[in-house]
Scaffold this active site. Structure first.
Site, PDB file in Angstrom:
ATOM      1  N   ASP A   1     -25.614  -0.303  -9.432  1.00 33.72           N
ATOM      2  CA  ASP A   1     -26.957   0.644  -9.353  1.00 33.72           C
ATOM      3  C   ASP A   1     -27.363   0.846 -10.723  1.00 33.72           C
ATOM      4  O   ASP A   1     -26.746   1.268 -11.642  1.00 33.72           O
ATOM      5  CB  ASP A   1     -26.708   1.637  -8.391  1.00 33.72           C
ATOM      6  N   ASP A   2     -28.661   1.039 -10.842  1.00 31.54           N
ATOM      7  CA  ASP A   2     -29.435   1.914 -11.785  1.00 31.54           C
ATOM      8  C   ASP A   2     -29.987   0.886 -12.876  1.00 31.54           C
ATOM      9  O   ASP A   2     -30.868   1.310 -13.725  1.00 31.54           O
ATOM     10  CB  ASP A   2     -28.845   2.969 -12.501  1.00 31.54           C
TER      11      ASP A   2
ATOM     12  N   HIS B   1     -34.211  -1.190  -5.999  1.00 32.70           N
ATOM     13  CA  HIS B   1     -33.593   0.324  -6.221  1.00 32.70           C
ATOM     14  C   HIS B   1     -34.687   1.256  -6.226  1.00 32.70           C
ATOM     15  O   HIS B   1     -34.633   2.031  -7.229  1.00 32.70           O
ATOM     16  CB  HIS B   1     -32.417   0.248  -7.286  1.00 32.70           C
TER      17      HIS B   1
ATOM     18  N   HIS C   1     -36.666   5.073  -9.644  1.00 34.51           N
ATOM     19  CA  HIS C   1     -35.273   5.685  -9.164  1.00 34.51           C
ATOM     20  C   HIS C   1     -35.687   7.213  -8.601  1.00 34.51           C
ATOM     21  O   HIS C   1     -35.098   8.147  -8.866  1.00 34.51           O
ATOM     22  CB  HIS C   1     -34.134   5.932 -10.381  1.00 34.51           C
TER      23      HIS C   1
ATOM     24  N   HIS D   1     -21.936   1.887 -11.330  1.00 40.52           N
ATOM     25  CA  HIS D   1     -23.373   2.033 -11.908  1.00 40.52           C
ATOM     26  C   HIS D   1     -23.542   1.494 -13.250  1.00 40.52           C
ATOM     27  O   HIS D   1     -22.600   1.994 -14.006  1.00 40.52           O
ATOM     28  CB  HIS D   1     -23.758   3.414 -12.016  1.00 40.52           C
TER      29      HIS D   1
END
Length: 204
Positions: free
Chosen positions: A33-34, A84, A88, A173
């Site tokens: 993620d991210d 995503h 965020h 991440h």
């Protein structure tokens, strides 16, 4: 208290979300993620390439817009990508209309039908909206919490070692916040799982 595996009750009340792939085989789904960010993502790609492992990256739209070459490289390397949101956003602190537009803004840079909500924040109305717009909502089964400054990379690896089961979706991440723990835990996790006969697959 850190919850290393998503609770069965939570999975039961949200059956339309993908928490874990339904299989009895030794298959695992590695996700990130991210990202993408130039300080971390290229290192992740090198590690995955070293072990010939494919993964799924849930990308923040703003990062995709900043680093389009890196986003393209993710896909050229054979990895899957997901949405995503663009910034965020935390659903519980954002007006629903703004949150929905943020998802759509991210979709302009990332055409994936996979979506993972930042911080795992989701509710019934947003699930309905996402499904109506043909998104598949992906959560996770194993949370090493590499972003947690109070944990070590070894602890993150230990979580993967203890909690992985057939069909597990593991979330790491590729972010600056997680970099230190990720750089220790990711190679250890991949090596251990491969040694134990696990096969890595991507979400599509």
């Amino acid at each position: 208290m850190l919850i290393e595996r998503s609770p069965l009750l939570l999975q039961w009340v949200t059956p339309s979300l993908l928490w874990r792939v339904n299989t009895a085989d030794k298959e695992v789904y590695l996700t990130f993620d991210d990202g993408p960010v130039p300080e971390v993502t290229p290192w992740v790609l090198d590690v995955l390439d070293q072990y010939d492992v494919k993964a799924t990256f849930f990308c923040v739209g703003e990062n995709v817009a900043k680093y389009p070459e890196l986003f393209q490289k993710l896909q050229e390397c054979g990895h899957s990508v997901g949405n995503h949101t663009y910034n965020h956003l935390k659903l519980y602190k954002t007006e629903p209309g703004i949150y929905r537009k943020n998802i759509q803004d991210a979709a302009l840079t990332n055409k994936s039908s996979l979506f993972r909500p930042p911080h795992g924040q989701i509710n019934r109305s947003m699930i309905q909206w996402l499904h109506a717009h043909k998104f598949k909502v992906v959560m996770w089964d194993v949370l090493p919490a590499d972003y947690d400054k109070d944990r070590t990379g070894q602890q993150c690896f230990d979580t993967v070692k203890r909690k992985t089961r057939p069909g597990s979706i593991i979330v790491f991440h590729d972010s600056l916040k997680a970099q230190k723990n990720l750089m220790e835990a990711l190679p250890l996790s991949i090596e251990y799982l491969l040694d134990q006969g696990w096969k890595f697959k991507t979400l599509i």
